[in-house]
Design a protein around this motif. Structure first.
Motif, mmCIF file in Angstrom:
data_model
loop_
_atom_site.group_PDB
_atom_site.id
_atom_site.type_symbol
_atom_site.label_atom_id
_atom_site.label_comp_id
_atom_site.label_asym_id
_atom_site.label_seq_id
_atom_site.Cartn_x
_atom_site.Cartn_y
_atom_site.Cartn_z
ATOM 1 N N GLY A 232 0.758 -1.130 -0.069
ATOM 2 C CA GLY A 232 0.116 -0.185 0.247
ATOM 3 C C GLY A 232 1.019 1.230 -0.093
ATOM 4 O O GLY A 232 0.218 2.167 -0.112
ATOM 5 N N GLY A 233 2.089 1.082 -0.207
ATOM 6 C CA GLY A 233 2.737 2.321 0.204
ATOM 7 C C GLY A 233 3.109 2.970 1.493
ATOM 8 O O GLY A 233 2.792 2.026 2.425
ATOM 9 N N THR A 234 3.459 4.056 1.626
ATOM 10 C CA THR A 234 3.690 4.700 2.944
ATOM 11 C C THR A 234 2.272 5.271 3.444
ATOM 12 O O THR A 234 1.496 5.819 2.926
ATOM 13 N N VAL A 235 2.335 5.037 4.865
ATOM 14 C CA VAL A 235 1.144 5.034 5.610
ATOM 15 C C VAL A 235 1.052 6.665 6.024
ATOM 16 O O VAL A 235 2.036 7.220 6.381
ATOM 17 N N ARG A 236 0.112 7.856 5.525
ATOM 18 C CA ARG A 236 0.232 9.154 5.643
ATOM 19 C C ARG A 236 -0.748 9.363 6.897
ATOM 20 O O ARG A 236 -0.293 10.369 7.751
ATOM 21 N N GLN A 237 -1.860 8.697 7.104
ATOM 22 C CA GLN A 237 -2.700 8.999 8.370
ATOM 23 C C GLN A 237 -3.352 7.888 8.775
ATOM 24 O O GLN A 237 -3.739 7.094 7.965
ATOM 25 N N THR A 238 -3.592 7.687 10.112
ATOM 26 C CA THR A 238 -4.578 6.541 10.694
ATOM 27 C C THR A 238 -5.426 7.324 11.569
ATOM 28 O O THR A 238 -5.149 8.034 12.245
ATOM 29 N N ALA A 239 -6.666 6.612 11.426
ATOM 30 C CA ALA A 239 -7.755 7.255 12.490
ATOM 31 C C ALA A 239 -8.357 6.007 13.077
ATOM 32 O O ALA A 239 -8.468 4.978 12.447
ATOM 33 N N VAL A 240 -8.510 6.252 14.444
ATOM 34 C CA VAL A 240 -9.038 5.018 15.143
ATOM 35 C C VAL A 240 -10.476 5.545 15.936
ATOM 36 O O VAL A 240 -10.084 6.523 16.895
ATOM 37 N N ALA A 241 -11.357 5.419 15.475
ATOM 38 C CA ALA A 241 -12.471 5.820 16.256
ATOM 39 C C ALA A 241 -13.199 4.929 17.159
ATOM 40 O O ALA A 241 -13.532 3.759 16.910
ATOM 41 N N MET A 242 -13.425 5.519 18.451
ATOM 42 C CA MET A 242 -13.789 4.587 19.502
ATOM 43 C C MET A 242 -14.999 5.057 20.119
ATOM 44 O O MET A 242 -15.400 6.245 19.710
ATOM 45 N N GLU A 243 -15.652 4.434 21.008
ATOM 46 C CA GLU A 243 -17.047 4.983 21.424
ATOM 47 C C GLU A 243 -16.778 6.212 22.201
ATOM 48 O O GLU A 243 -17.534 7.163 22.251
ATOM 49 N N ASN A 244 -15.941 6.336 22.974
ATOM 50 C CA ASN A 244 -15.560 7.480 23.937
ATOM 51 C C ASN A 244 -14.274 8.231 23.534
ATOM 52 O O ASN A 244 -14.092 9.088 24.291
ATOM 53 N N ASN B 199 -11.369 9.463 20.018
ATOM 54 C CA ASN B 199 -10.843 9.215 18.661
ATOM 55 C C ASN B 199 -9.018 9.285 18.756
ATOM 56 O O ASN B 199 -8.752 10.184 19.575
ATOM 57 N N VAL B 200 -8.503 8.335 18.054
ATOM 58 C CA VAL B 200 -6.731 8.418 18.101
ATOM 59 C C VAL B 200 -6.464 8.484 16.541
ATOM 60 O O VAL B 200 -7.214 8.018 15.871
ATOM 61 N N PHE B 201 -5.902 9.547 16.367
ATOM 62 C CA PHE B 201 -5.237 10.162 14.859
ATOM 63 C C PHE B 201 -3.707 10.067 14.930
ATOM 64 O O PHE B 201 -3.081 10.426 15.910
ATOM 65 N N VAL B 202 -3.126 9.144 13.981
ATOM 66 C CA VAL B 202 -1.765 9.235 13.811
ATOM 67 C C VAL B 202 -1.242 9.831 12.503
ATOM 68 O O VAL B 202 -1.956 9.669 11.270
ATOM 69 N N MET B 203 -0.332 10.703 12.044
ATOM 70 C CA MET B 203 0.106 11.404 10.897
ATOM 71 C C MET B 203 1.320 11.390 10.936
ATOM 72 O O MET B 203 2.186 11.558 12.116
ATOM 73 N N SER B 204 2.092 10.742 9.819
ATOM 74 C CA SER B 204 3.572 11.072 9.786
ATOM 75 C C SER B 204 4.045 12.516 9.468
ATOM 76 O O SER B 204 3.407 13.236 8.896
ATOM 77 N N ILE B 205 5.112 12.416 10.068
ATOM 78 C CA ILE B 205 5.989 13.909 9.926
ATOM 79 C C ILE B 205 6.912 13.680 8.995
ATOM 80 O O ILE B 205 7.497 12.424 8.829
ATOM 81 N N SER B 206 7.485 14.369 8.034
ATOM 82 C CA SER B 206 8.358 14.259 6.914
ATOM 83 C C SER B 206 9.834 13.428 7.343
ATOM 84 O O SER B 206 10.187 12.381 6.561
ATOM 85 N N ASP B 207 10.097 13.632 8.589
ATOM 86 C CA ASP B 207 11.478 12.965 9.007
ATOM 87 C C ASP B 207 11.361 11.627 9.560
ATOM 88 O O ASP B 207 12.121 10.749 10.099
ATOM 89 N N GLY B 208 10.009 11.013 9.666
ATOM 90 C CA GLY B 208 9.708 9.602 10.211
ATOM 91 C C GLY B 208 9.320 9.689 11.666
ATOM 92 O O GLY B 208 8.600 8.857 11.995
#
Length: 168
Positions: free
Chosen positions: A94-106, A108-117
């Protein structure tokens, strides 16, 4: 101005370089402008906490919707999520992961890559506007990515370690 002894504050700003203070300002600005954001952490590519925000919605002991732990816990979760999604992306070509979102009942957690890793991790309320949070994350990454040099990462890590050592 006295140095903070609050364990959620990442650093004593008087000892930081101009670049580090600017990055802290960008993080604080992000938290203030993105509705529903509870806490934010910048994590190095090897999973070490570099920079944190103060939690904007302090958790009462009996409040199950608040953050369960410190921003160090957020850093651990973000690092784990990033590792898992990177592995999945490799398996699926799938290539490089740019963003991940986890939606929970109570929340959310978001993860985004910054250019340097490095990674930007956000814990937000369940009812936040996910597109607004993602927009503010992208702004932060765009502004911070070019200044997060190895020297600045080292400075931020040393500042975090001095705060953690002083609060024990």
């Amino acid at each position: 101005m006295a140095a903070s002894t609050d364990s959620t504050e990442s650093t004593d700003n008087r000892r930081l370089s101009h670049e580090a203070r600017s990055l802290q300002w960008l993080l604080t600005n992000f938290v203030e402008e993105a509705p529903g954001v509870r806490s934010v952490a910048v994590i190095s590519s090897d999973g070490l906490l570099l920079l944190t925000s103060q939690e904007t919605e302090p958790k009462a002991d009996d409040d199950p919707t608040g953050p369960a732990g410190s921003t160090a816990d957020l850093a651990t979760v973000v690092s784990g999520i990033a590792s898992l999604t990177d592995g999945a992306a490799r398996l699926m070509e799938g290539g490089t992961v740019r963003q991940t979102a986890v939606a929970m009942e109570n929340g959310n957690v978001f993860v985004m890559s910054i250019s340097d890793g490095s990674l930007l991790g956000v814990h937000a309320a369940a009812d936040c506007d996910m597109s607004v949070v993602a927009y503010h994350m992208a702004l932060f990454v765009g502004r911070a990515g070019h200044v997060l040099t190895p020297e600045l990462r080292s400075e931020l890590r040393q500042a975090i370690e001095s705060v953690e050592g002083g609060s024990q």
